[in-house]
Each structure stands twice: as C-alpha cells, then as structure tokens.
Design an enzyme around this catalytic site. Structure first.
Site, PDB file in Angstrom:
ATOM      1  N   TYR A  71       6.562   6.231  13.358  1.00 45.96           N
ATOM      2  CA  TYR A  71       5.303   5.485  13.354  1.00 45.96           C
ATOM      3  C   TYR A  71       4.210   6.291  14.043  1.00 45.96           C
ATOM      4  O   TYR A  71       3.076   6.383  13.550  1.00 45.96           O
ATOM      5  CB  TYR A  71       5.522   4.154  14.065  1.00 45.96           C
ATOM      6  N   VAL A 109       0.803  -1.216   0.000  1.00 41.96           N
ATOM      7  CA  VAL A 109       0.000   0.000   0.000  1.00 41.96           C
ATOM      8  C   VAL A 109       0.843   1.276   0.000  1.00 41.96           C
ATOM      9  O   VAL A 109       0.303   2.369  -0.217  1.00 41.96           O
ATOM     10  CB  VAL A 109      -0.984   0.032   1.189  1.00 41.96           C
ATOM     11  N   ALA A 145       4.005   9.501  14.404  1.00 42.51           N
ATOM     12  CA  ALA A 145       3.645  10.640  13.557  1.00 42.51           C
ATOM     13  C   ALA A 145       2.718  10.215  12.429  1.00 42.51           C
ATOM     14  O   ALA A 145       1.741  10.911  12.108  1.00 42.51           O
ATOM     15  CB  ALA A 145       4.908  11.282  12.996  1.00 42.51           C
ATOM     16  N   ALA A 146       3.015   9.066  11.837  1.00 43.07           N
ATOM     17  CA  ALA A 146       2.176   8.560  10.751  1.00 43.07           C
ATOM     18  C   ALA A 146       0.776   8.219  11.252  1.00 43.07           C
ATOM     19  O   ALA A 146      -0.228   8.529  10.600  1.00 43.07           O
ATOM     20  CB  ALA A 146       2.827   7.339  10.107  1.00 43.07           C
ATOM     21  N   LYS A 147       0.686   7.571  12.407  1.00 46.61           N
ATOM     22  CA  LYS A 147      -0.610   7.196  12.960  1.00 46.61           C
ATOM     23  C   LYS A 147      -1.399   8.425  13.418  1.00 46.61           C
ATOM     24  O   LYS A 147      -2.634   8.446  13.331  1.00 46.61           O
ATOM     25  CB  LYS A 147      -0.439   6.212  14.108  1.00 46.61           C
TER      26      LYS A 147
END
Length: 249
Positions: A159, A67, A161-163
């Site tokens: 991680y 993805v 920050a992405a979430k």
C-alpha cells in the site's frame, strides 16, 4: 478573492459512497456542484445519490466502477461525459490495503489488487479526464494519498509503495496538463473510517502515538483541504502535497 464555490461544476469522486469519499461528495454538493459517486458497490452509490438530491438539491449520478480494471475506468469516463458533458474536478479517492501475516506471504493477486486500486486506476482516470480537461480549458485533479507514502509501516508495504507512486504521479501530471489543469495531493493521516475498524491494535496505537493531536481524524476533517484544491482558492497550487495528518512526527 478566490472562493470555495463549485456552483454548476461537475465533480467525480471515486470510492465516493462511504468514508472520506462520502464526506467530500456531500461537501462538494453543498458548495453547488453536481456529483458523480463511483464505487464498486452500486447500492451504496445510489443511497448517497438519493441523499444528495434530497438534502442538497444537486444532481447526483451513481456509477459502479472497480478502478483497478482499465476497461471499467474507460466506461466510467464515457458514462459521466454522456450525462454531464464535462468533468471539472476528479478526486482519486478509492484506495485499499490488505492485511498479511508477513511480506513473503503477499501473493501476486494481493499485490496486483493493491497496486490496481491505488495507482493504476488513478493513472488511467487522470490521463483520460485530464486530457479532456486541458482541451476544455481547465480543471482540477485531487489525489488522496497517505502518510504511508513517505513513512511506510511494516504492516502496509505494498500500500505504501502504491501511494508513493500516486504522490509521484501528481508531479508528473501537473507538468503534463499545466498550465490549465491543476493536480494536487492530499496526504492523509489516520481517519476513523470503516476501514479503521479492521486495524490491528498495534497499528491503531502507532497511529495515535506518533500524532501531535493524539487522535485519529474524523472523516469530515478532510473537507477543508478537498474544497481548497477543488476550487479557485488554490488557483496557484499545482504539483503540491498537503498533509492532513494531525501532525504526524
């Protein structure tokens, strides 16, 4: 009363071949849905698809997809619509984090990979599928986030920050695709999936020490929340975040 039936619905789960994704795929099929199992490794998707067909009696389509690659997201969407002509529920479950000795040693490649899987992919899939859902009259998008989104730990800053971005995306998409498409977040705590086997001892201790239930979750304990948001049991919920974290404090 709203129920948790998914009879004759089509549900796409990314990261669907193992861990939380696997449990959700099996639960959706048990509730009457046909399922699309997407993951980077096709063999795992095929094995679970065979299990769904033999034990749940539902159609199951395995699709290889990374993805983090825009073009692969596009191809996944086209493949599913060619097979089923619709997607009723999208679960953006694929996620990853990378271990690093210190933040200054996080490379650009590492950073881009974490952002790509956890945020870029869900954005692309949600915008493509959400647009089609709205045109068709409705649907549901479920983003699988993490307690790291609001309580980041030093060992998982990219991680987290992405979430956090994914959680914020939920609100924007809920406004964009409302009133017919519902978009919600499940904010997960620590679960005993394959990924947990690589946790450093200090991270595992942290996950249990600050948890009111004093343990990590079992993968099947995601199912209730997933069915709630996938079905009309949550008919008046959109832009919402449900913590499934054992009482993180």
């Amino acid at each position: 009363m709203p129920g948790q039936s998914l009879s004759d619905k089509v549900v796409l789960v990314t990261g669907g071949s193992r861990g939380l994704g696997r449990e959700m795929v099996l639960a959706f099929a048990e509730a009457g849905a046909d399922v699309v199992i997407a993951s980077r490794k096709l063999d795992g998707c095929r094995a679970l698809a065979d299990e769904v067909k033999s034990t749940r009696g539902r159609r199951a389509l395995p699709v290889a997809c990374n993805v983090s690659e825009w073009a692969q997201c596009d191809a996944l969407v086209e493949t599913v619509y060619a097979e089923f002509d619709k997607i009723d529920v999208l679960v953006n479950n694929a996620g990853m984090s990378l271990l690093y000795p210190s933040l200054d040693q996080v490379t650009e490649t590492m950073f881009d990979k974490v952002i790509g899987v956890n945020l870029k992919g869900p954005f692309r899939l949600s915008t493509l599928i959400g647009t089609r859902m709205a045109a068709a009259g409705g649907g549901a998008i479920i983003n699988i986030s993490s307690i790291e989104a609001s309580r980041p730990e030093p060992l998982a800053v990219p991680y987290a920050a992405a979430k956090a971005g994914l959680s914020n995306l939920t609100g924007g998409l809920a406004q964009t695709f409302g009133p017919t498409v519902r978009v919600n977040t499940i904010q997960c705590g620590a679960f005993a999936t394959d990924i947990s086997k690589s946790w450093p001892d200090e991270l595992r201790a942290e996950m249990t020490r600050h948890n009111a239930m004093a343990r990590v979750g079992e993968p099947n304990e995601i199912v209730g929340a997933a069915l709630f948001f996938a079905t009309d049991a949550s008919a008046f919920c959109t832009g919402a975040t449900l913590a499934v974290d054992g009482g993180w404090r």
